[in-house]
Design a protein around this motif. Sequence first.
Motif, PDB file in Angstrom:
ATOM      1  N   TYR A  95       0.752  -1.040  -0.144  1.00  0.00           N
ATOM      2  CA  TYR A  95       0.111  -0.037   0.045  1.00  0.00           C
ATOM      3  C   TYR A  95       0.939   1.299   0.052  1.00  0.00           C
ATOM      4  O   TYR A  95       2.015   1.237   0.708  1.00  0.00           O
ATOM      5  N   LEU A  96       0.482   2.136  -0.800  1.00  0.00           N
ATOM      6  CA  LEU A  96       1.159   3.560  -0.715  1.00  0.00           C
ATOM      7  C   LEU A  96      -0.042   4.524  -0.060  1.00  0.00           C
ATOM      8  O   LEU A  96      -1.141   4.596  -0.366  1.00  0.00           O
ATOM      9  N   LEU A  97       0.858   5.057   0.972  1.00  0.00           N
ATOM     10  CA  LEU A  97      -0.065   6.224   1.646  1.00  0.00           C
ATOM     11  C   LEU A  97       0.258   7.681   1.287  1.00  0.00           C
ATOM     12  O   LEU A  97       1.648   7.979   1.277  1.00  0.00           O
ATOM     13  N   LEU A  98      -0.578   8.319   0.814  1.00  0.00           N
ATOM     14  CA  LEU A  98      -0.583   9.587   0.121  1.00  0.00           C
ATOM     15  C   LEU A  98      -0.991  10.741   1.118  1.00  0.00           C
ATOM     16  O   LEU A  98      -2.362  11.027   0.961  1.00  0.00           O
ATOM     17  N   PRO A  99      -0.147  11.344   1.809  1.00  0.00           N
ATOM     18  CA  PRO A  99      -0.786  12.475   2.841  1.00  0.00           C
ATOM     19  C   PRO A  99      -1.025  13.655   1.836  1.00  0.00           C
ATOM     20  O   PRO A  99      -0.197  14.100   0.914  1.00  0.00           O
ATOM     21  N   GLY A 100      -1.992  14.339   2.282  1.00  0.00           N
ATOM     22  CA  GLY A 100      -2.261  15.797   1.483  1.00  0.00           C
ATOM     23  C   GLY A 100      -1.723  16.973   2.435  1.00  0.00           C
ATOM     24  O   GLY A 100      -2.262  16.955   3.777  1.00  0.00           O
ATOM     25  N   ARG A 102      -1.761  20.047   2.331  1.00  0.00           N
ATOM     26  CA  ARG A 102      -2.894  21.367   2.451  1.00  0.00           C
ATOM     27  C   ARG A 102      -4.050  20.718   3.093  1.00  0.00           C
ATOM     28  O   ARG A 102      -4.759  21.346   3.876  1.00  0.00           O
ATOM     29  N   SER A 103      -4.461  19.579   2.899  1.00  0.00           N
ATOM     30  CA  SER A 103      -5.981  19.133   3.303  1.00  0.00           C
ATOM     31  C   SER A 103      -5.823  18.580   4.477  1.00  0.00           C
ATOM     32  O   SER A 103      -7.011  18.407   5.189  1.00  0.00           O
ATOM     33  N   SER A 104      -4.726  17.845   4.845  1.00  0.00           N
ATOM     34  CA  SER A 104      -4.555  16.903   6.003  1.00  0.00           C
ATOM     35  C   SER A 104      -5.186  15.574   5.778  1.00  0.00           C
ATOM     36  O   SER A 104      -5.343  14.827   6.864  1.00  0.00           O
ATOM     37  N   ASN A 105      -5.965  15.274   4.765  1.00  0.00           N
ATOM     38  CA  ASN A 105      -6.405  13.941   4.488  1.00  0.00           C
ATOM     39  C   ASN A 105      -5.441  13.114   4.136  1.00  0.00           C
ATOM     40  O   ASN A 105      -4.176  13.556   3.596  1.00  0.00           O
ATOM     41  N   LEU A 106      -5.577  11.747   4.131  1.00  0.00           N
ATOM     42  CA  LEU A 106      -4.291  10.750   3.912  1.00  0.00           C
ATOM     43  C   LEU A 106      -5.149   9.685   3.072  1.00  0.00           C
ATOM     44  O   LEU A 106      -6.162   8.791   3.363  1.00  0.00           O
ATOM     45  N   HIS A 107      -4.729   9.485   1.622  1.00  0.00           N
ATOM     46  CA  HIS A 107      -5.445   8.701   0.738  1.00  0.00           C
ATOM     47  C   HIS A 107      -4.537   7.282   1.067  1.00  0.00           C
ATOM     48  O   HIS A 107      -3.240   7.161   0.728  1.00  0.00           O
ATOM     49  N   VAL A 108      -5.149   6.012   0.900  1.00  0.00           N
ATOM     50  CA  VAL A 108      -4.328   4.819   0.851  1.00  0.00           C
ATOM     51  C   VAL A 108      -4.826   4.166  -0.506  1.00  0.00           C
ATOM     52  O   VAL A 108      -5.798   3.863  -0.763  1.00  0.00           O
ATOM     53  N   TYR A 109      -3.492   3.827  -1.355  1.00  0.00           N
ATOM     54  CA  TYR A 109      -3.689   3.278  -2.489  1.00  0.00           C
ATOM     55  C   TYR A 109      -3.089   1.881  -2.553  1.00  0.00           C
ATOM     56  O   TYR A 109      -2.010   1.509  -1.848  1.00  0.00           O
ATOM     57  N   ASP A 110      -3.841   0.698  -3.038  1.00  0.00           N
ATOM     58  CA  ASP A 110      -3.345  -0.567  -3.136  1.00  0.00           C
ATOM     59  C   ASP A 110      -2.917  -0.670  -4.472  1.00  0.00           C
ATOM     60  O   ASP A 110      -3.355  -0.656  -5.433  1.00  0.00           O
ATOM     61  N   THR A 123      -9.641   6.264   2.985  1.00  0.00           N
ATOM     62  CA  THR A 123      -9.252   7.683   3.130  1.00  0.00           C
ATOM     63  C   THR A 123      -9.150   7.944   4.595  1.00  0.00           C
ATOM     64  O   THR A 123     -10.415   7.494   5.339  1.00  0.00           O
ATOM     65  N   ILE A 124      -8.060   8.502   5.093  1.00  0.00           N
ATOM     66  CA  ILE A 124      -8.117   8.832   6.664  1.00  0.00           C
ATOM     67  C   ILE A 124      -8.520  10.475   6.513  1.00  0.00           C
ATOM     68  O   ILE A 124      -7.589  11.259   5.981  1.00  0.00           O
ATOM     69  N   SER A 125      -9.470  10.879   7.119  1.00  0.00           N
ATOM     70  CA  SER A 125      -9.669  12.370   7.158  1.00  0.00           C
ATOM     71  C   SER A 125      -8.888  13.103   7.909  1.00  0.00           C
ATOM     72  O   SER A 125      -8.219  12.685   9.058  1.00  0.00           O
ATOM     73  N   ALA A 126      -9.043  14.471   7.777  1.00  0.00           N
ATOM     74  CA  ALA A 126      -8.199  15.294   8.658  1.00  0.00           C
ATOM     75  C   ALA A 126      -8.855  15.374  10.174  1.00  0.00           C
ATOM     76  O   ALA A 126      -8.200  15.689  11.238  1.00  0.00           O
ATOM     77  N   ASP A 127     -10.110  15.168  10.013  1.00  0.00           N
ATOM     78  CA  ASP A 127     -10.572  15.023  11.282  1.00  0.00           C
ATOM     79  C   ASP A 127     -10.300  13.975  12.172  1.00  0.00           C
ATOM     80  O   ASP A 127     -10.230  14.155  13.570  1.00  0.00           O
ATOM     81  N   GLU A 128     -10.150  12.812  11.568  1.00  0.00           N
ATOM     82  CA  GLU A 128      -9.564  11.693  12.437  1.00  0.00           C
ATOM     83  C   GLU A 128      -8.233  11.973  12.918  1.00  0.00           C
ATOM     84  O   GLU A 128      -7.775  11.517  13.933  1.00  0.00           O
ATOM     85  N   LEU A 129      -7.164  12.506  12.059  1.00  0.00           N
ATOM     86  CA  LEU A 129      -5.946  12.710  12.369  1.00  0.00           C
ATOM     87  C   LEU A 129      -5.891  13.656  13.719  1.00  0.00           C
ATOM     88  O   LEU A 129      -5.299  13.496  14.563  1.00  0.00           O
ATOM     89  N   PRO A 138      -0.057  16.405   7.473  1.00  0.00           N
ATOM     90  CA  PRO A 138       0.828  15.194   7.637  1.00  0.00           C
ATOM     91  C   PRO A 138       1.890  15.449   6.223  1.00  0.00           C
ATOM     92  O   PRO A 138       1.625  15.972   5.173  1.00  0.00           O
ATOM     93  N   HIS A 139       3.139  15.146   6.798  1.00  0.00           N
ATOM     94  CA  HIS A 139       4.504  15.470   5.812  1.00  0.00           C
ATOM     95  C   HIS A 139       4.971  14.192   5.184  1.00  0.00           C
ATOM     96  O   HIS A 139       5.146  14.000   4.114  1.00  0.00           O
ATOM     97  N   THR A 140       5.618  13.470   6.249  1.00  0.00           N
ATOM     98  CA  THR A 140       6.609  12.267   5.991  1.00  0.00           C
ATOM     99  C   THR A 140       6.013  11.209   6.899  1.00  0.00           C
ATOM    100  O   THR A 140       5.606  11.127   7.884  1.00  0.00           O
ATOM    101  N   LEU A 141       6.200   9.886   6.016  1.00  0.00           N
ATOM    102  CA  LEU A 141       5.844   8.815   6.892  1.00  0.00           C
ATOM    103  C   LEU A 141       6.649   7.761   6.661  1.00  0.00           C
ATOM    104  O   LEU A 141       7.387   7.576   5.574  1.00  0.00           O
ATOM    105  N   HIS A 142       7.081   6.949   7.555  1.00  0.00           N
ATOM    106  CA  HIS A 142       7.829   5.645   7.553  1.00  0.00           C
ATOM    107  C   HIS A 142       7.047   4.418   8.273  1.00  0.00           C
ATOM    108  O   HIS A 142       6.449   4.897   9.313  1.00  0.00           O
ATOM    109  N   CYS A 143       7.357   3.302   7.772  1.00  0.00           N
ATOM    110  CA  CYS A 143       6.779   1.984   8.477  1.00  0.00           C
ATOM    111  C   CYS A 143       7.854   1.882   9.832  1.00  0.00           C
ATOM    112  O   CYS A 143       8.998   1.774   9.714  1.00  0.00           O
TER     113      CYS A 143
END
Length: 471
Positions: A95-100, A102-110, A123-129, A138-143
Motif C-alpha cells: 500500500y502507498l499512503l499519500l498525505p495531503g 494542505r488538506s490533512s487528508n491521507l489517501h491509501v492506494y493498493d 481515506t483517513i480524514s483530517a478530522d480523524e488525524l 501530514p508530511h512524511t511517513l515511515h513504517c
Amino acid sequence: MSHAAVDPTFYRSPADAIAAPPEKLAYVVTFDRAAERPDALAVVDTDPESAQNGQIVGWAELPTKGDELHHFGWNACSSAFAHAGHHTDGLQRRYLLLPGLRSSNLHVYDTHPDPRQPRLVRTISADELATRAGYSRPHTLHCGPDGIYLSCLGSADGNGGPGGIAVLDHDTFEVVRAWETDRGPQQLAYDAWWHLNQNTLITSEWGTPSMVEDGVVPELLLANEYGHALHFWDLAEGKHLQRVDLGAEQQMVLELRPSHDPNATWGFAGVVISTEDLSASVWRWRRDGDQWTADKVITIPAEPADAELLPPALKPFGAVPPLVTDINLSVDDRFLYVSCWGTGELKQYDVSDPAAPREAGSVRLGGIVGRVPHPLAPDRPLAGGPQMVEVSRDGTRIYLTNSLYGSWDDQFYPDGVGAWMAKLTTDPHRGGLTVDEGFFLHGEDFRGRRAHQVRLQGGDASSDSYCYAGF
C-alpha cells in the motif's frame, strides 16, 4: 518465522537490497496548484527493456481536490524484521499512503493486483488525524516498530504548533495516537527517521503551517524564526532526550538520512539556507559517548547573479542561494546526493568518510537563473531544479523531480515552475553523474500537474531501514 511467506522486497541487510532485482516502475505524486483538478498518483515505466520506458503507464486521481500531495511512502519496509509483536508473515510492501499537505487528508492506494493501476482503498480524514493524534498537515511517513509513523507540521487547528508524529495502525491505517509521551522543548516539526538498533528517533524542524503555507516569510527568516535544531528521542518510549541546535542562522533543517548500516550511529541533515551568507549546508550527526552531536561537513555557497534575473524575494541580495531542499544517501552509505533547488544543481559526494565528504559528481538542470535544459530538449529552458531526489537500491540510478511546494515554487519561480522528471546514472563505485538522455517526462506528461516525490517499486534508498548488518 516462516521466511517463505516474507515479502521478497523486505531485505535483511543493505547488501540484500543492493543485490535485489531493479525497479521496473516508479510512483510519482503530482498535484494541481490551482486545486481545480484532483491530484494524482502517476506510475512511470522505468524498465530499460520496455517499449514504454520513461512513459506514464498508470494514473490514479484522488477523489478530492486541493490536497497538495507532497511526500508519501509504503505501508511496510525492511524494518518489518524488527517489528515486535507484528510478524512479517503476510505483511507486504503493498500500500502507498499519500498525505495531503494542505488538506490533512491521507489517501491509501493498493498496488495489488496490478501495480500499474493503484486502487484507492481507504481515506483517513483530517478530522480523524486531529481528533485521535492532535495533529494536522501530514508530511512524511515511515513504517515503524509499532505502527506507521506520520510526521505532521501542525497541531489540530491546522495552523499552529506543536507539530509531531502520529502513529497509524499497520493493518487498518487507523490513527491510533500521538507518538510523543514527553516532547520536551520540541515545537517545530518536519522529518523523522531513526537508528533502530540504537532505540533512537531523530526529528528535524521546518515551521508551523502558518509559517510555510504561503511561501517563505522574509521577516521570520531574517529573524531566524524557522527551525534550526535536531531532536533525539527514545524510540520505544516516545520521550525527548536531547536537542542539538545547529545555530539560529541555520534556517530550516529538513531532510534526515541516517546511515543504512544498522550498527552505525551517524547520519546527515540538510539545511536550506544560512541567513549569514545565503549558503546551504549538510550536517553530520553522530553519537559521542552517551550524547549526540552534529557538525557541519558540507557548505555550498550562494552564486552571484544579476538582480534583474532574480525573483523579487532575492533581488536585494544579488545572488542565488543553493536552497538545499533534499538529500539522499545511497544504500551502501557511499554517496550522498544533495539537491540545490535554487541553483539547479544536483551534487554527489563520496561520504566513505562521513566526516569528510568529497564532491564526486555534479549535474545542472533548471535553476532560478541558469534554466539549464535537458539534453533531450536543448531548446526548452527548464524552471525549477533538482528537488526531490531518489536513488535506486543498487545505487546506479537517480530520479529527480522539480517542484518544492506550490507557494514556494511560485515565490522563487514566479514565471512558472512547470513540471519535469529526469533520470541520472552513476557508477556506484567511482561516482560521477550523467543525464539519461532517453528519460525525460515534462509538461503535459503530467496532465497539467506538478511533480513532487518519487517512490520506487520494491523500495529505494530512502524507504527502508535495516535490521542486520552487511554490505
